[in-house]
Design an enzyme around this catalytic site. Structure first.
Site, short mmCIF file in Angstrom:
data_model
loop_
_atom_site.label_atom_id
_atom_site.label_comp_id
_atom_site.label_asym_id
_atom_site.label_seq_id
_atom_site.Cartn_x
_atom_site.Cartn_y
_atom_site.Cartn_z
N LYS A 290 11.37 -33.35 17.94
CA LYS A 290 12.58 -32.88 17.29
C LYS A 290 13.58 -32.56 18.39
O LYS A 290 13.30 -31.73 19.26
CB LYS A 290 12.31 -31.62 16.45
N TYR B 33 9.69 -29.97 20.72
CA TYR B 33 10.99 -29.54 20.17
C TYR B 33 11.91 -29.27 21.35
O TYR B 33 11.69 -28.36 22.14
CB TYR B 33 10.74 -28.28 19.33
#
Lengths: 275, 275, 275, 275
Positions: free
Chosen positions: B134, B106
């Site tokens: 992400k 992330y």
């Protein structure tokens, strides 16, 4: 701990940045804290760092420190999210209401990415939320502003956390210092402090200048080892060379400095009469 | 959770930034996670955020997530200390070795203050340390570079975490999105995704543009309420207005947005047909 | 100039950042401008950059451009001192009052270190101080905000100055682009533009992606050669290889890229069928 | 000029940042320079600032300064484009080869957005490209590093350009200072300098502390008036109140501070016995 107490330091600060606190699990932090308190054995106060993103977790850990017999807490503004000065003030208010021990604020903008502004320090002092400030920022203008603002406030103890400008920060009015390097060379900093107390400013400056070559951790940082890892790794390597600790391994993901850096550090220590 | 599943989302991500994860204690995090897993009831996968400074603590929490029945973990680079890309890579290697569940990286540089560089993503992918990325950074050039680098890699699922450029990120080749606003308006994002899948780009753009006014949290931030607090507070206020959650109180030290902001948000939701 | 006109570009912009304008003396700038106007010979409009710190000097140079027969002026916010948005607005008001030619605002925050904010662009448009905007910032969220704000304003021509996201910026609604690489490969950008005009978005994207490897000037930057020097030097090397200009020497203190970089650039151009 | 010479300053620096140099046209700069040289009338040396993006233009202006009878040149690294340290070094080499007058380097990173690194200062000194350094950066660690590096070099005169830490910078070893406020209150700085020369550090500190309230230009900055405009405007307002200059109007686009700020400044000056 016993090593630095023997050298005459006035207190012990555990679980700060140099102590790799954010990289430890709760269990590890509790062990570090308990060992320090046991070793200090009441001879000097033990201050415990609370470097947290969560006010709830900070309270939990603060209570554990209180139960373990710590003497004071040292609190950075919460990080991850960048907070406004008002939110930082609220954070200290909540901790103050939930905990018993005296609290020091710790301005460490390199790590927390937020500055504890002079007006926030003033609010913390006026509301009696803190008894001390440790300032590790590079902003000497703001530090001077804080010192002048609080000059008539004898309830706030102001310490510097920087290591290369201590002589000047004491000259500006700081009451003391919390240098990481005091782990290795506590005598030097005791001497610097005493010279400043006696207003022998040239002597204080000479001691400070003699310390500077020991501080240049940039020599040991690289793509592999970040600046903070190099700083902490240099400390641990010194202490291992001095026989104070058994290993200079750092908490993952920090890698070891490597043999070349260790030799460089040993050479530096020998050159300065520490080893 | 049931609210968004009913609207057709493809997965649930808990304990991310919008979920205030870093501001929660371990106990609170465990509760949030268990509730989400129970509510999802196996209908959609539940991804659990690991936003940590300590690799040891991250492993402990990852194991708790595994025991609780999570489907995957979402990991940001460790923060507080700023790590090099090599140190970040080591961090993921250690987590990968210690945990069983699939891991998503992330990239959240606003919060972690470090960028997950395209070459690091490439190393993470080549070493099979992660199954997804992400990306919530604002750097679309780097994101495009990652998408092109990984185009032939069908083992890596690349998602955007931004909310105002989703149409374009899907157009560039992203496989999906994790928009915070999907908590309130999941249908809109399902529609946007389906339009992009069908290459109806003008429609995707129209949906994206209709969402933009809902995103302007700057309207609600102030000296009192920081930008991230305004963002999270706007989400919670929406969900309270929609009857999904009972209160919009945030974890301290974040203060409530106040009645004026709540009315502004209600007006926005009504204007866009969500309320 | 004749080289790019032959390829079908719709206008010429001289004395921008890629044209090394700030590194030239007034005399050199006048020569560049006059040569460009003479070569364009009225076939396409010639836009002249005003990249200045001094409003008075900017007016003097703007008048020289008017006398020389330029078609429009392209103005960055004044740099060296960092100005507020209000001060930037005043700067454009003063130039507008003192000069006759149409003015384009040029948002180049990497160089000027100040962002031309969406609300400032709106004020510039509403007061009819500018007829166009060239935006070279990396902030696509702000750019989208500007595009939506000005969508119903058919008096403002909005162009992108970035080179790696042109397909998406046209997709968001930009009216055109001013890519430095159009000096070397004007056909590619004409094709990209025409695909976007016809809403053949996948084709636009394919052209854009084919251009990307040509843009990676980071390959040629070093301690010796800064990022902007590498970018400008790569352009000049391309044009020298294409036989368009005689030398790739840049204005001092920028050093030449060196033979290795020149070979790398030649290889890239051959690989992409430009050489 | 006559005002400050009467007060005992050791030199005059014109066309620096406080002199708004970058905001003036060439014609205006020449007039300022000639007036200063005429007024100084050989009593103290006149140093002329070269704050430029173009090495060619810098040479032209340097030659004009030589013809006008200036005593030395003060040169910032070129701005607009951000240069590497090597490029900055080349810039100084080119100027040194083209000009006759002694050159001082001026480290002004707030304005130029690039730091003159200690190793670059060392290279400039070793190649005898400069005779002095004026350092206005906030980085006291780097400044101390420079001072220690050059301690045995009696060919380099090192001055501070900051105003709030002069006592400490002299204590660290700086040879002098170039404070903007010396325009208004030259006696104070002469006193501070003399105290430091005599190693009466407490007195130097007391003078410095008495100056601090005069420096807080943040009080006068706003959305309308940027920080540098507030600083320069405060200077000009002081000098107008003292009857030294006729107007406090600044070069456009800087707006006037307004009557409220002027009254605040007058009150400050009266409070400190300057008016």
């Amino acid at each position: 701990v016993r090593y630095v107490i023997a050298a005459g330091v006035h207190g012990i600060f555990v679980l700060g940045s140099t102590g790799e606190s954010p990289a430890l699990s709760d269990q590890q932090r509790l062990e570090v804290m308990r060992t320090a308190i046991r070793s200090a054995a009441g001879q000097v106060p033990v201050l415990v760092g609370i470097l947290d993103c969560s006010v709830r977790h900070a309270i939990e850990f603060g209570r554990a420190a209180e139960e373990a017999g710590a003497d004071a807490l040292v609190v950075v503004p919460p990080f991850y999210f960048v907070h406004t000065q008002n939110e930082i003030l609220r954070y200290f208010r909540i901790l103050r209401a939930a905990l018993q021990l005296p609290i020091s604020a710790y301005n460490a903008p390199t790590a927390t990415k937020v500055h504890l502004a002079p007006q926030t320090v003033d609010a913390l002092a006026q509301e009696r939320l803190i008894v001390a400030l440790k300032d590790s920022s590079a902003d000497l203008s703001a530090f001077r502003q804080i010192l002048l603002q609080q000059r008539s406030n004898d309830q706030l103890h102001i310490l510097t956390g920087r290591q290369d400008l201590i002589d000047m920060e004491l000259f500006m009015g700081a009451h003391g210092m919390v240098p990481g390097l005091a782990n290795e060379a506590p005598q030097l900093f005791v001497r610097l402090y005493e010279a400043a107390q006696a207003k022998r400013w040239e002597e204080a400056r000479a001691v400070q200048e003699s310390v500077l070559p020991l501080l240049d951790v940039r020599l040991f940082s690289s793509d592999r080892v970040s600046r903070p890892a190099a700083a902490v790794g240099a400390h641990k390597t010194c202490l291992k060379l001095l026989g104070v600790i058994a290993t200079n391994t750092m908490a993952a993901p920090w890698d070891s400095l490597g043999p070349e850096a260790e030799e460089g550090i040993a050479a530096l220590l020998r050159e300065h009469g520490i080893l």
